[in-house]
Motif scaffolding. Structure first.
Motif, mmCIF file in Angstrom:
data_model
loop_
_atom_site.group_PDB
_atom_site.id
_atom_site.type_symbol
_atom_site.label_atom_id
_atom_site.label_comp_id
_atom_site.label_asym_id
_atom_site.label_seq_id
_atom_site.Cartn_x
_atom_site.Cartn_y
_atom_site.Cartn_z
ATOM 1 N N ILE A 364 0.836 -1.207 0.000
ATOM 2 C CA ILE A 364 0.000 0.000 0.000
ATOM 3 C C ILE A 364 0.867 1.252 0.000
ATOM 4 O O ILE A 364 0.615 2.204 -0.761
ATOM 5 N N MET A 365 1.904 1.282 0.839
ATOM 6 C CA MET A 365 2.781 2.450 0.902
ATOM 7 C C MET A 365 3.549 2.634 -0.404
ATOM 8 O O MET A 365 3.758 3.764 -0.868
ATOM 9 N N ARG A 366 3.944 1.545 -1.033
ATOM 10 C CA ARG A 366 4.663 1.624 -2.306
ATOM 11 C C ARG A 366 3.765 2.213 -3.399
ATOM 12 O O ARG A 366 4.211 3.027 -4.213
ATOM 13 N N ALA A 367 2.496 1.806 -3.398
ATOM 14 C CA ALA A 367 1.544 2.335 -4.374
ATOM 15 C C ALA A 367 1.306 3.830 -4.159
ATOM 16 O O ALA A 367 1.288 4.617 -5.116
ATOM 17 N N LEU A 370 4.416 5.785 -5.225
ATOM 18 C CA LEU A 370 4.551 5.836 -6.677
ATOM 19 C C LEU A 370 3.640 6.894 -7.284
ATOM 20 O O LEU A 370 4.063 7.672 -8.149
ATOM 21 N N VAL A 371 2.400 6.948 -6.839
ATOM 22 C CA VAL A 371 1.460 7.936 -7.373
ATOM 23 C C VAL A 371 1.911 9.350 -7.019
ATOM 24 O O VAL A 371 1.913 10.246 -7.876
ATOM 25 N N CYS A 372 2.287 9.578 -5.778
ATOM 26 C CA CYS A 372 2.704 10.921 -5.345
ATOM 27 C C CYS A 372 3.946 11.394 -6.104
ATOM 28 O O CYS A 372 3.978 12.508 -6.623
ATOM 29 N N VAL A 373 4.962 10.533 -6.182
ATOM 30 C CA VAL A 373 6.201 10.916 -6.858
ATOM 31 C C VAL A 373 5.962 11.140 -8.348
ATOM 32 O O VAL A 373 6.468 12.102 -8.935
ATOM 33 N N SER A 374 5.164 10.281 -8.966
ATOM 34 C CA SER A 374 4.911 10.426 -10.405
ATOM 35 C C SER A 374 4.129 11.699 -10.718
ATOM 36 O O SER A 374 4.411 12.373 -11.712
ATOM 37 N N PHE A 377 6.526 14.572 -10.448
ATOM 38 C CA PHE A 377 7.412 14.505 -11.610
ATOM 39 C C PHE A 377 6.723 15.036 -12.864
ATOM 40 O O PHE A 377 7.293 15.850 -13.610
ATOM 41 N N LEU A 378 5.492 14.619 -13.109
ATOM 42 C CA LEU A 378 4.741 15.098 -14.273
ATOM 43 C C LEU A 378 4.469 16.594 -14.182
ATOM 44 O O LEU A 378 4.531 17.312 -15.190
ATOM 45 N N GLY A 379 4.178 17.065 -12.977
ATOM 46 C CA GLY A 379 3.936 18.491 -12.799
ATOM 47 C C GLY A 379 5.169 19.325 -13.101
ATOM 48 O O GLY A 379 5.084 20.371 -13.763
ATOM 49 N N ILE A 380 6.330 18.884 -12.652
ATOM 50 C CA ILE A 380 7.582 19.616 -12.895
ATOM 51 C C ILE A 380 7.907 19.646 -14.384
ATOM 52 O O ILE A 380 8.243 20.706 -14.946
ATOM 53 N N LEU A 381 7.801 18.509 -15.060
ATOM 54 C CA LEU A 381 8.110 18.462 -16.493
ATOM 55 C C LEU A 381 7.129 19.302 -17.308
ATOM 56 O O LEU A 381 7.527 19.987 -18.257
ATOM 57 N N TYR A 441 10.913 4.090 -9.700
ATOM 58 C CA TYR A 441 11.610 3.582 -8.520
ATOM 59 C C TYR A 441 13.061 3.274 -8.848
ATOM 60 O O TYR A 441 13.979 3.598 -8.076
ATOM 61 N N THR A 442 13.290 2.648 -10.004
ATOM 62 C CA THR A 442 14.656 2.291 -10.396
ATOM 63 C C THR A 442 15.520 3.534 -10.532
ATOM 64 O O THR A 442 16.653 3.582 -10.038
ATOM 65 N N VAL A 443 14.997 4.548 -11.228
ATOM 66 C CA VAL A 443 15.756 5.780 -11.417
ATOM 67 C C VAL A 443 15.956 6.499 -10.091
ATOM 68 O O VAL A 443 17.051 7.006 -9.793
ATOM 69 N N MET A 444 14.920 6.549 -9.279
ATOM 70 C CA MET A 444 15.012 7.225 -7.985
ATOM 71 C C MET A 444 16.047 6.550 -7.092
ATOM 72 O O MET A 444 16.867 7.212 -6.455
#
Length: 467
Positions: A364-367, A370-374, A377-381, A441-444
């Motif tokens: 649950i925490m991983r999901a 992932l959503v928060c970080v993505s 990331f999309l907002g910054i780009l 996750y891999t890149v992070m």
């Protein structure tokens, strides 16, 4: 009697020292860093091959950025292009793109393991761990078995797809070109890449349901993931599916049917505008639901679709396919876990359950992470592109956000911004495609070099007001 001992020469000592340094350097590199470096190497080699004079049609304006962008898009199985794939590249260049799609779809680690298998060498622990990372395996014991299954299944599906597509393409383009078109599009569809060398993409077959059905079936096969296929095909023997496969199948079916019904609602004038029969309209919206989420094959000008359709497409692209598949996005199981968590929370339950199993808090925490970080990331780009792309100034926010989501989800759809990107804009989109395929996750973890570390103490617990 004393024996004479031959001491190593200075050259041999330097050679041993250099070897030791290289071994020390590689031993310090983590698994995520190796995956990222390997993927960058594949892209670089692909770009250099696309720069060869035999790769592109002579007389066309061709730069290294064109080659690098195309190589990144192909290796990340995205399909966004700054040049027309059908006319800019020669057959040799299109073959390079096809090979990059295959490598990107199966994972470059697959070909490393293939070398171990062909030479009958044992895989070391690091190689097994990298395969585990690529295919999201829970354990190391069956890495070689899973790899062999992945290769055999992939070859079988793409071969069947080629055989089924060949009669249509050979009829339209002749034996030589038609056979090449069939191979290329079978690989591209299975890889969920969206690359097409047809003059008008799949729009040429908008009224041919058999061609679209074959491509849609290949897209679904690639987006389900190899571990799900293994569970499904072995079900008669095992009579059980893993929790991962159950959730992936349920979410994939729900997204296909739900997207289909919503596309029917948002594109009510599709049959009238495109001259489609009511039956073909239903079939084409089903194809949209399957392809737009992960692959990017399109029969229509995406820029001409309604605003509601564009929003729905962005949502589907962001979700993407199944973990361990050829598709991108945050993945179907991530959405499934969040839906189950929300449902449990609204009913006041502490445990999150599905199919008589309780999900772990780590899941649950991983999901959630992932959503928060993505999203960040999309907002910054998106913000970076809005600041730097003058061509996007006369269009709405969706013009840029759609492009970034498509690149991150490796879907390959565009509203028309890609060909007009500046060099900086191309670098931004390439970064999104790279992270979308390798995995956020891999890149992070590659950058931060994250590792488990037990804290020597814990602070007192206290709550804050939420909502």
């Amino acid at each position: 009697m004393s024996r004479k001992i031959d001491l190593p020469s200075a050259a041999e000592m330097r050679k041993f020292h250099d070897y030791s340094q290289r071994r020390f350097f590689w031993s310090r590199i983590s698994m995520p860093q190796r995956l990222s470096l390997g993927f960058l190497t594949v892209i670089t080699v692909g770009a250099l091959l696309l720069m060869l004079p035999i790769s592109y049609v002579g007389g066309r304006d061709h730069t290294f950025m064109d080659a690098l962008f195309t190589a990144t898009s192909a290796a990340s199985v995205t399909g966004l292009t700054v040049v027309d794939t059908a006319t800019h590249w020669t057959t040799f260049g299109q073959t390079i793109i096809m090979i990059l799609i295959e490598i990107g779809a199966l994972g470059f680690m697959s070909f490393s393991v293939l070398l171990f298998t062909a030479t009958r060498r044992q895989m070391d622990l690091r190689s097994k761990m990298m395969v585990q990372e690529v295919y999201n395996l829970q354990s190391l014991y069956d890495t070689r078995a899973v790899f062999g299954y992945v290769i055999k299944l992939s070859i079988a599906i793409q071969f069947i797809g080629t055989i089924l597509l060949a009669p249509f393409f050979i009829h339209d383009f002749g034996w030589g070109r038609g056979a090449f078109y069939a191979i290329f599009h079978a690989i591209s569809a299975f890889g969920n890449s969206g690359f097409s060398i047809l003059p008008k993409n799949t729009a040429e077959y908008v009224n041919q349901p058999f061609v679209l059905a074959i491509i849609a079936a290949l897209v679904i096969a690639g987006s389900l993931g190899f571990l799900v296929w293994r569970d499904v095909l072995l079900y008669q023997k095992t009579h059980r599916l893993t929790l991962h496969s159950k959730l992936a199948l349920v979410m994939t079916g729900a997204l296909i049917i739900g997207g289909w019904l919503l596309f029917e609602l948002t594109e009510r004038n599709l049959a009238f505008a495109s001259g489609l029969s009511p039956v073909m309209r239903v079939f084409d919206t089903l194809f949209m639901s399957i392809s737009y989420r992960t692959a990017g094959f399109t029969q229509f000008d995406v820029g001409g679709l309604g605003s509601a359709t564009i929003l729905l497409t962005m949502m589907l692209m962001y979700i993407g396919g199944t973990p361990g598949s050829t598709a991108g996005g945050i993945k179907t199981t991530t959405l499934g876990v969040l839906i189950l968590q929300t449902h449990a929370a609204l009913r006041g339950k502490k445990d999150v359950t599905f199919a008589h199993r309780r999900l772990t808090q780590e899941n649950i925490m991983r999901a959630l992470l992932l959503v928060c970080v993505s999203l960040v990331f999309l907002g910054i780009l998106s913000f970076m592109l809005m600041l730097t792309q003058s061509h996007a100034a006369n269009h709405g926010l969706e013009y840029v956000i759609f492009e970034v989501v498509s690149a991150f989800a490796t879907a390959g759809l565009t509203l028309g911004l890609t060909p007009h990107l500046t060099t900086f804009g191309q670098l931004v989109i390439m970064l999104a495609m790279f992270i979308g395929r390798v995995g956020i996750y891999t890149v992070m973890f590659s950058i931060l070099n994250v590792h488990d570390e037990a804290a020597p103490y814990r602070y007192p617990e206290e709550s804050v007001i939420i909502g």
